[in-house]
Motif scaffolding. Structure first.
Motif, PDB file in Angstrom:
ATOM      1  N   HIS A  12      -2.321  47.154  30.807  1.00 14.03           N
ATOM      2  CA  HIS A  12      -1.112  47.577  31.524  1.00 14.03           C
ATOM      3  C   HIS A  12      -0.270  46.356  31.916  1.00 14.03           C
ATOM      4  CE1 HIS A  12       1.404  50.167  33.982  1.00 14.03           C
ATOM      5  NE2 HIS A  12       1.268  49.318  34.977  1.00 14.03           N
ATOM      6  N   ARG A  13      -0.922  45.290  32.411  1.00 15.91           N
ATOM      7  CA  ARG A  13      -0.189  44.074  32.788  1.00 15.91           C
ATOM      8  C   ARG A  13       0.478  43.446  31.570  1.00 15.91           C
ATOM      9  NH1 ARG A  13      -4.865  43.206  35.958  1.00 15.91           N
ATOM     10  NH2 ARG A  13      -5.682  41.753  34.398  1.00 15.91           N
ATOM     11  N   LEU A  14      -0.273  43.366  30.471  1.00 12.94           N
ATOM     12  CA  LEU A  14       0.275  42.763  29.269  1.00 12.94           C
ATOM     13  C   LEU A  14       1.417  43.588  28.701  1.00 12.94           C
ATOM     14  CD1 LEU A  14      -3.062  41.687  27.534  1.00 12.94           C
ATOM     15  CD2 LEU A  14      -1.301  40.151  28.406  1.00 12.94           C
ATOM     16  N   ASP A  15       1.245  44.898  28.715  1.00 13.71           N
ATOM     17  CA  ASP A  15       2.291  45.773  28.182  1.00 13.71           C
ATOM     18  C   ASP A  15       3.575  45.647  29.008  1.00 13.71           C
ATOM     19  OD1 ASP A  15       2.719  48.141  26.194  1.00 13.71           O
ATOM     20  OD2 ASP A  15       3.491  48.895  28.099  1.00 13.71           O
ATOM     21  N   VAL A  75      -1.078  36.754  33.087  1.00 18.54           N
ATOM     22  CA  VAL A  75       0.364  36.839  32.859  1.00 18.54           C
ATOM     23  C   VAL A  75       1.073  35.992  33.903  1.00 18.54           C
ATOM     24  CG1 VAL A  75       2.377  38.362  32.816  1.00 18.54           C
ATOM     25  CG2 VAL A  75       0.201  39.131  31.833  1.00 18.54           C
ATOM     26  N   TYR A  76       1.971  35.128  33.451  1.00 19.93           N
ATOM     27  CA  TYR A  76       2.716  34.236  34.338  1.00 19.93           C
ATOM     28  C   TYR A  76       4.216  34.412  34.109  1.00 19.93           C
ATOM     29  CZ  TYR A  76      -1.851  31.953  34.425  1.00 19.93           C
ATOM     30  OH  TYR A  76      -3.189  31.702  34.552  1.00 19.93           O
ATOM     31  N   ALA A  77       4.971  34.221  35.156  1.00 21.83           N
ATOM     32  CA  ALA A  77       6.426  34.164  34.996  1.00 21.83           C
ATOM     33  C   ALA A  77       6.783  32.860  34.307  1.00 21.83           C
ATOM     34  CB  ALA A  77       7.105  34.246  36.361  1.00 21.83           C
ATOM     35  N   THR A  78       7.882  32.875  33.580  1.00 21.61           N
ATOM     36  CA  THR A  78       8.318  31.664  32.894  1.00 21.61           C
ATOM     37  C   THR A  78       8.497  30.520  33.895  1.00 21.61           C
ATOM     38  OG1 THR A  78       9.426  32.948  31.190  1.00 21.61           O
ATOM     39  CG2 THR A  78      10.111  30.650  31.451  1.00 21.61           C
ATOM     40  N   ALA A 101       1.931  35.302  28.463  1.00 21.60           N
ATOM     41  CA  ALA A 101       0.556  35.806  28.548  1.00 21.60           C
ATOM     42  C   ALA A 101      -0.367  34.774  27.936  1.00 21.60           C
ATOM     43  CB  ALA A 101       0.440  37.138  27.823  1.00 21.60           C
ATOM     44  N   VAL A 102      -1.404  34.404  28.685  1.00 23.06           N
ATOM     45  CA  VAL A 102      -2.336  33.364  28.245  1.00 23.06           C
ATOM     46  C   VAL A 102      -3.740  33.949  28.206  1.00 23.06           C
ATOM     47  CG1 VAL A 102      -3.192  31.028  28.647  1.00 23.06           C
ATOM     48  CG2 VAL A 102      -0.867  31.645  29.361  1.00 23.06           C
TER      49      VAL A 102
END
Length: 265
Positions: A12-15, A75-78, A101-102
């Motif tokens: 869900h986070r990645l999507d 997941v990180y913000a740019t 996404a890492v």
């Protein structure tokens, strides 16, 4: 090992971060796919299948990953600092203008044709959190080998997909049997209740920050017996015991010898 609800949350986070956006960064740090470049392609969706993650990209490609014991996607913000671990543990980077996404310590990472997804997830049983959920088929598969210990049968993703060690332990407790009782010796109606309870618990926990299998939100304990060695059983007060197979941390079991019937490991 992550349970199906944890994988659902990761998907869900990645999507939310990737789907519908064009990749501006792509780095797969595994030898077989190190030269693959997904930049310029739009991510279509990120779908969980049991404990597998399928990141579908335009052009008929799917990035298949599995977390197993230690893997994770962050997941990180740019521009945000990455804190998931040292750089040498990074196996994948997928970025767009807003998010990156890492994937850390991913033991399974492969780029396949979307049309070939069945080759990596087609063996799975009904997905407890998927659109294909079929409780009758899950019960049938669970009972296909009557001599098999319940815990092994529950962990076998070919029977029903999404159960990990925590749920294995908690489901056995809720059924009042040990994880080593052969499936064929379960009392009538228990397999059906086990499957229904598994579905209910994973559905309830997929949106919670902390997993809970106890019945009321007022309970101070989130789990009945998992991780509670030498503490009183919440049902009968007997001290909870622990069994740890050598070299198999993912198979640790906890049980109450007072109210769970069956073999003791």
């Amino acid at each position: 090992m992550p349970e199906g609800d944890s994988v659902w949350k990761a998907a869900h986070r990645l999507d939310s971060a990737l789907a519908g956006r064009v990749l501006t960064r792509s780095d797969l740090r595994v030898p077989r796919f190190a030269t693959a470049d997904l930049t310029g392609r739009t991510v279509l969706d990120v779908t969980p299948r049991g404990k597998h993650l399928l990141t579908r990209v335009e052009g008929g490609l799917t990035l298949h990953s599995h977390l197993r014991m230690d893997g994770s996607w962050r997941v990180y913000a740019t521009g945000e600092r990455w804190r998931g671990g040292p750089a040498h543990q990074i196996r994948a980077i997928l970025g767009n203008a807003e998010h990156t996404a890492v994937g850390y310590r991913l033991p399974v990472l492969e780029l396949i044709h979307t049309a070939d997804e069945a080759e990596v997830v087609g063996h799975l049983g009904p997905d407890l959190l998927g659109p294909d959920w079929d409780p009758d088929e899950a019960v049938r598969r669970l009972g296909a080998d009557p001599e098999r210990p319940l815990g092994e049968a529950l962990l076998d993703q070919r029977n029903l997909a999404g159960i990990g060690n925590v749920y294995k332990v908690e489901l056995a407790f809720l059924a009042g049997v040990t994880p080593w009782l052969p499936v064929g010796e379960l009392p009538p109606g228990v397999p059906e209740r086990l499957v229904a309870t598994a579905h209910r618990l994973l559905e309830a926990n997929k949106d919670r920050p902390d997993r809970r299998t106890t019945t009321t939100a007022r309970s101070r304990e989130r789990l009945h017996v998992y991780g509670r060695e030498n503490r009183p059983c919440p049902r009968c007060g007997t001290l909870v015991r622990k069994a740890e197979p050598p070299g198999q941390l993912e198979r640790i079991s906890y049980w109450c010898p007072g109210c769970q019937k069956g073999p003791s490991s």
